[in-house]
Design an enzyme around this catalytic site. Structure first.
Site, short mmCIF file in Angstrom:
data_model
loop_
_atom_site.label_atom_id
_atom_site.label_comp_id
_atom_site.label_asym_id
_atom_site.label_seq_id
_atom_site.Cartn_x
_atom_site.Cartn_y
_atom_site.Cartn_z
N VAL A 76 0.81 -1.22 0.00
CA VAL A 76 0.00 0.00 0.00
C VAL A 76 0.84 1.27 0.00
CG1 VAL A 76 -2.04 -1.02 1.06
CG2 VAL A 76 -0.21 -0.09 2.52
N ASN A 102 -7.30 -1.08 6.10
CA ASN A 102 -7.01 -1.76 7.35
C ASN A 102 -5.52 -1.90 7.66
OD1 ASN A 102 -8.72 -3.55 9.40
ND2 ASN A 102 -6.73 -4.53 9.13
N TYR A 168 3.35 6.00 15.39
CA TYR A 168 2.03 5.39 15.33
C TYR A 168 0.97 6.38 15.82
CZ TYR A 168 -1.59 1.77 15.84
OH TYR A 168 -2.73 1.02 15.72
#
Length: 270
Positions: A76, A102, A168
């Site tokens: 991705v 996802n 993150y």
């Protein structure tokens, strides 16, 4: 596997493109559960994963249940591979009604100890990937007259925990704001964009990417169970059912929301 549920055809006649629809290890990832649930609710599903065998495993489960699935491989973070996966889905099925994003990774370490490459890898995988998938799917949704985009973010996007993974936190917070921005921009075009914020969920990924922060896996499980006011981690199916709601017409007047699926953790502030 949750097979005792009744299914109602919420996505009958729809095509769902699920990026991150495999599982990094045996078991049920959030994306794998969503892909299977979408299919059980009537959708034709294209399952994309960086590991083609993982995508094929999800499709094998669908086929065993008499459901339809197309396994595709794509990184991705690579625009050409994302574009190819979208194009193959459109060539095979002629439409994309649901885009499910996802894919997500972590890189552990205090900020001074991380390399720029670590930061960039997380941002590219967790955030830039959604830019790429949306860039290539939204034109087909505009032609079709609408669609639903479901982004899997994280409770870490709104609540700081004890894990040392600043990239993150940043990437998932950015994903929330991108979700809201796209929701407003495309609301008049009947394209809804929402996000699910999983809390402590018991998926294969946490054993590979988070367990190293604990003395052993048993300690990790105990700590993550204790972090939830419900006293237990959630399952991939809990995330998948929230995604199903956002993908279906049951949420037809809902866009730009970021829904925690966390057993109350966000309310407890811990």
């Amino acid at each position: 596997m949750m097979t005792d549920k009744h299914y109602y055809g919420r996505l009958k006649g729809r095509v769902a493109l699920v990026f991150g629809g495999g599982s990094s290890e045996p078991g049920w990832s959030n994306g794998k559960a969503a892909a299977v649930l979408y299919a059980r609710e009537g959708a034709t599903v294209a399952v994309v994963d960086i590991d083609l065998d993982a995508a094929r495993e999800t499709c094998r489960i669908l086929q065993e249940e008499g459901l339809s699935g197309l396994a595709l491989q794509a990184d991705v973070t690579c625009e050409s591979q994302v574009a190819e996966a979208v194009n193959k889905t459109l060539v095979r099925y002629g439409q994309i009604d649901v885009l499910h994003n996802n894919v997500g990774i972590t890189r552990m370490g205090l900020l001074p100890d991380l390399e720029l490459a670590d930061w960039q890898k997380v941002i590219d995988t967790n955030l830039t990937s959604v830019f790429l998938t949306c860039k290539h799917v939204i034109p087909s949704m505009l032609e079709r007259g609408g669609g639903s985009i479901v982004n899997i973010s994280s409770l870490a996007s709104i609540q700081i925990n004890n894990y040392p993974y600043a990239p993150y936190f940043a990437s998932k917070a950015g994903l929330n704001q991108l979700t809201r921005a796209l929701a407003v921009q495309y609301a008049a075009d009947n394209i809804r964009v929402n996000a699910v914020l999983p809390g402590v969920i018991n998926t294969p990924l946490v054993y590979r990417q988070i367990s190293g922060q604990f003395e052993n896996q048993e300690a990790m499980i105990a700590a993550r169970n204790a972090a939830s006011p419900m006293g237990r981690m959630g399952e991939a199916w809990d995330v998948a059912y929230a995604a199903l709601f956002l993908a279906s017409d049951e949420s037809r007047y809902i866009t730009g929301v970021c829904i925690p699926v966390d057993g109350g953790k966000s309310c407890a502030g811990r």
